[in-house]
Write a protein that holds these residues in place. Structure first.
Motif: not given
Length: 320
Positions: A280-297
């Motif tokens: 929470a206090l060190h998020p990855a340096p990416i621009k993503a605004l979305y995520f979805v589960a792939r079904g494999n964890g």
């Protein structure tokens, strides 16, 4: 000569194994007990210990005033002398309570109520009363306030004492993590970081995804997008949730429905662990605004809505 014989007999007795009703034998000694009273309690709980001999052994060795109340274990072959030394050191038998990451406050209380060896003293208290008893400020909600870990305790310990330790552990971890946070986060207080960490904890158990999920939430907070976290909706539904979120659920107003509200929910939704706090206090340096589960964890992360829709079609709808 008679005195020497008595001393010799006493030394012999002090070094003979204690006969036990069962092996190992667990016993407890009440606070404020004298050596004589302690020996009588031990004998009543299944050890063939001579109270007066134990009293004189404690007195002659100067250990009588050092005996500590609590829970102990006598194993096969233990002698009165070894037992006296153990009680003088306070080398108690400790039990363990494990509080896993992701549990709610209610799940933690239920587990404690079913844990043997604890003094169950919170059953009739409200969450607010519990927080008062452990010394928490009035504005701190109970949800998310306790650090998930394994806590050792002596038999007869109070639930309040264990909860106080777990609360203090979380405050210390949170303070350290907040002081070392990444710059320019859209979080104003440590409590907001705790809320965000709880969302991350419930969204994934995969270490490699935590910082990326944190980045998605942080990026959304920065641009004013709803967080749209299913676990928050489920938490807000409470017992009304029966295993499947519906479109109606996502449209029903609630302080925890992050499809509707702006920003973070009002409180944490679970107990976050150290890894979730750090994410929470060190998020990855990416621009993503979305995520979805792939079904494999694992999760698929996307920068744009078009990419996200394609990922949903592939992993959720199975149309690609």
């Amino acid at each position: 000569m008679a005195l020497l014989m008595l001393i010799g007999a006493g030394v012999w007795w002090a070094n003979q194994p204690i006969a036990l009703r069962e092996t190992p034998l667990d016993f407890s000694v009440r606070p404020g007990s004298s050596a004589l009273s302690a020996a009588r309690q031990i004998r009543a709980q299944g050890a063939d210990l001579q109270p007066r001999l134990f009293y004189w052994l404690a007195r002659v060795t100067g250990r009588g005033a050092e005996l500590k109340a609590g829970s102990y274990e006598i194993s096969a072959g233990m002698t009165p002398w070894a037992l006296l030394e153990r009680m003088a050191r306070g080398d108690q038998t400790l039990l363990a309570l494990t509080i896993p990451e992701g549990w709610t406050f209610e799940q933690m209380l239920q587990a404690m109520a079913a844990t043997p060896g604890l003094q169950h003293d919170v059953g009739n208290l409200t969450p607010q009363q519990i927080m008062q008893r452990i010394g928490a400020p009035e504005q701190i909600p109970p949800e998310g306030a306790f650090f998930p870990d394994t806590y050792l305790y002596a038999r007869g310990s109070s639930e309040i004492d264990v909860l106080r330790r777990a609360y203090q552990a979380m405050r210390k971890r949170l303070a350290v993590a907040w002081a070392r946070r990444a710059p320019d986060l859209p979080l104003q207080t440590p409590e907001q970081a705790l809320v965000l960490a709880s969302l991350i904890e419930k969204e994934t158990g995969r270490p490699q995804d935590r910082e990326k999920i944190a980045a998605v939430f942080v990026n959304r907070l920065r641009v004013g997008m709803p967080l749209q976290s299913d676990p928050t909706v489920i938490y807000g539904m409470g017992p009304r949730f029966h295993g499947n979120l519906t479109k109606r659920d996502l449209q029903t107003p609630s302080p925890y429905n992050t499809y509707i509200i702006s920003g973070l929910p009002p409180t944490p939704i679970a107990l976050p662990g150290e890894a979730a706090l750090q994410a929470a206090l060190h998020p990855a340096p990416i621009k993503a605004l979305y995520f979805v589960a792939r079904g494999n964890g694992t999760s698929q992360f996307s920068d744009t809505l078009a990419e996200h829709n394609a990922a949903v079609a592939r992993y959720i709808l199975k149309t690609q």
